[in-house]
Enzyme design. Structure first.
Site, mmCIF file in Angstrom:
data_model
loop_
_atom_site.group_PDB
_atom_site.id
_atom_site.type_symbol
_atom_site.label_atom_id
_atom_site.label_comp_id
_atom_site.label_asym_id
_atom_site.label_seq_id
_atom_site.Cartn_x
_atom_site.Cartn_y
_atom_site.Cartn_z
ATOM 1 N N HIS A 317 0.856 -1.181 0.000
ATOM 2 C CA HIS A 317 0.000 0.000 0.000
ATOM 3 C C HIS A 317 0.889 1.227 0.000
ATOM 4 O O HIS A 317 1.943 1.224 0.646
ATOM 5 C CB HIS A 317 -0.906 0.005 1.244
ATOM 6 N N ASP A 373 -8.135 -4.256 1.096
ATOM 7 C CA ASP A 373 -9.044 -4.516 -0.021
ATOM 8 C C ASP A 373 -9.091 -6.001 -0.334
ATOM 9 O O ASP A 373 -10.142 -6.561 -0.606
ATOM 10 C CB ASP A 373 -8.586 -3.707 -1.242
#
Ligand code: ACO
Length: 429
Positions: A317, A373
């Site tokens: 990320h 996610d």
């Protein structure tokens, strides 16, 4: 105390004081620094070109000031407005949080009813939208179908259509008009996704009702009646409701800065949302799980990724260099729905990848962990959704957040987004 950078430009010998405000400097202050391009030139200020900042991928550049969401990627915290994400997750459902993010407060019942009514009415598709979706083959990808559905909706909304023919800004400084258009945009996306789902599954589409929430209507229109799905997503969606300046939110704002309408701006965000390095990573992660097949085949797969310098999709990320705080909350949901989740054989592969990556120096040193996610997708899969549809639904859950930023931008001076480039002259033959 007043903090600043004291900078001396060795090209001119001139010194500058650049104020630091809350760990930010202003690019305009950097623009005060300048030197003539041609050293032979007289050192006149007129010939001086303002210094530019080269920031590939905007890794060190803030492009907006916002009061919606605060992420501290070093400490691993997220706040929506004044609330830590953990407290909204445990106290509220998505409908409340959507209101908090867009309009700044937890809604009263009356406010909820109003939003339900505006969205519920807008969710009824004109025949042209239904025709557009049903013109696709049933096995077409969801992504182009969403773009087509949103375009068809946009062409039938007279306010949206007027945006491009109006001399003055339609939404800037006109928050009432903007709020209605924003609510309709979210509704259009929900209907488009539900029509696609029904078309792909060759099942009838159910009309919405003005007494249901956005999520309630989405599932209702899709014909999903299992109450576990709604209660699970009403929590999971809170975690995706906003994530400050993501790539797709930036795309919405970039398009929005041209004064385009919110349906078109959201369409720009959807396009980014499907990109392989963004929301589309989920599809690739699942494809990798299927390709690996069994837990024993995980180590050689990961070693191949490391050797080729490739990407393990669903990992890493831009913001978090520590644990993403949403992961612990997703784990609570995974625990709650453990039976349905464990029935998914792909999850065994995903867990084996996680165990391997968590002790492998390549991933540990780079701070690469399974992103929230990907983790959330295990819930979607447990609830019976395909990856293609998962991305669409995840994008819908984020759209109110992206539009909250669009709405916030309407309260700030109009400024067209137009980044710079560093020109490298072609090499002479
Ligand atoms: N697998 C293997 N190596 C990786 C991964 C990964 N998933 N992510 C980053 N790295 C490595 C890079 O090769 C680089 O290594 P190096 O220092 O030896 O060159 C280092 O980690 C830093 O990578 P960057 O690309 O500079 O990190 P950045 O912050 O730009 O990238 C991103 C963030 C795009 C999310 C990246 O981690 C990635 O590509 N992940 C896979 C795609 C993915 O899952 N995207 C979804 C993100 S969540 C969302 O957008 C909804």
């Amino acid at each position: 105390m007043d903090h600043h950078l004291q900078v001396t430009d060795s090209r001119t010998g001139k010194s500058y004081k650049i104020p630091i405000q809350g760990n930010y400097i202003r690019a305009a202050d950097i623009g005060r620094i300048g030197a003539p391009e041609d050293k032979e030139d007289i050192a006149s200020l007129k010939a001086a070109r303002p210094l530019q900042i080269l920031d590939n991928g905007f890794q060190h550049t803030a492009c907006m000031e916002s009061s919606i969401t605060h992420i501290d990627g070093l400490r691993g915290t997220i706040r929506y407005r004044e609330f830590p994400i953990e407290s909204v997750f445990h106290q509220y459902v998505y409908e409340d949080v959507m209101h908090l993010i867009i309009w700044g407060s937890i809604p009263t019942q009356q406010q909820k009813d109003h939003v339900r009514e505006v969205m519920g009415q807008a969710m009824n598709p004109p025949q042209s939208v239904k025709d557009v979706i049903s013109s696709f083959p049933r096995d077409a990808e969801t992504f182009p179908m969403i773009l087509a559905g949103m375009s068809a909706f946009a062409s039938t909304d007279s306010v949206i259509c007027k945006t491009r023919h109006q001399q003055s800004a339609m939404f800037h400084g006109h928050l009432d008009t903007a709020d209605e258009a924003l609510a309709r945009t979210i509704a259009y996306l929900a209907t488009t996704i539900s029509l696609i789902y029904c078309h792909k599954n060759n099942q009838p589409w159910t009309p919405p009702s003005v007494s249901r929430s956005l999520l309630g209507n989405l599932l209702h229109m899709m014909g999903i009646t299992d109450p576990r799905v709604e209660s699970c997503l009403a929590k999971l969606w809170i975690l995706y409701a906003d994530h400050e300046m993501t790539n797709s939110t930036a795309a919405v704002l970039h398009a929005g800065s041209t004064l385009i309408d919110p349906v078109s701006a959201v369409t720009a965000g959807i396009i980014c949302g499907y990109g392989p390095l963004h929301g589309g990573a989920i599809d690739l992660a699942y494809e990798a799980f299927r390709h690996i097949g069994t837990a024993e085949r995980v180590p050689p797969f990961i070693e191949r990724i490391k050797a080729k310098g490739g990407r393990l999709f669903g990992y890493g990320h831009r913001v978090y260099k520590t644990r993403d705080p949403r992961v612990a909350l997703i784990e609570e949901l995974l625990e709650e729905h453990r039976d349905a989740v464990e029935a998914n054989p792909l999850l065994r592969v995903a867990m084996a990848i996680d165990r391997y990556a968590n002790q492998d120096p390549y991933f540990v040193e780079r701070g690469l962990k399974a992103n929230a996610d990907l983790m959330g997708c295990f819930l979607y899969t447990a609830m019976g959704f395909d990856t293609d549809m998962i991305i669409a639904i995840t994008i819908l859950s984020r759209t109110p957040g992206a539009l909250a930023h669009w709405r916030e931008s309407l309260t700030q001076p109009v400024k067209l987004w137009r980044p710079q480039q560093k020109y490298n002259p072609p090499l002479a033959n």
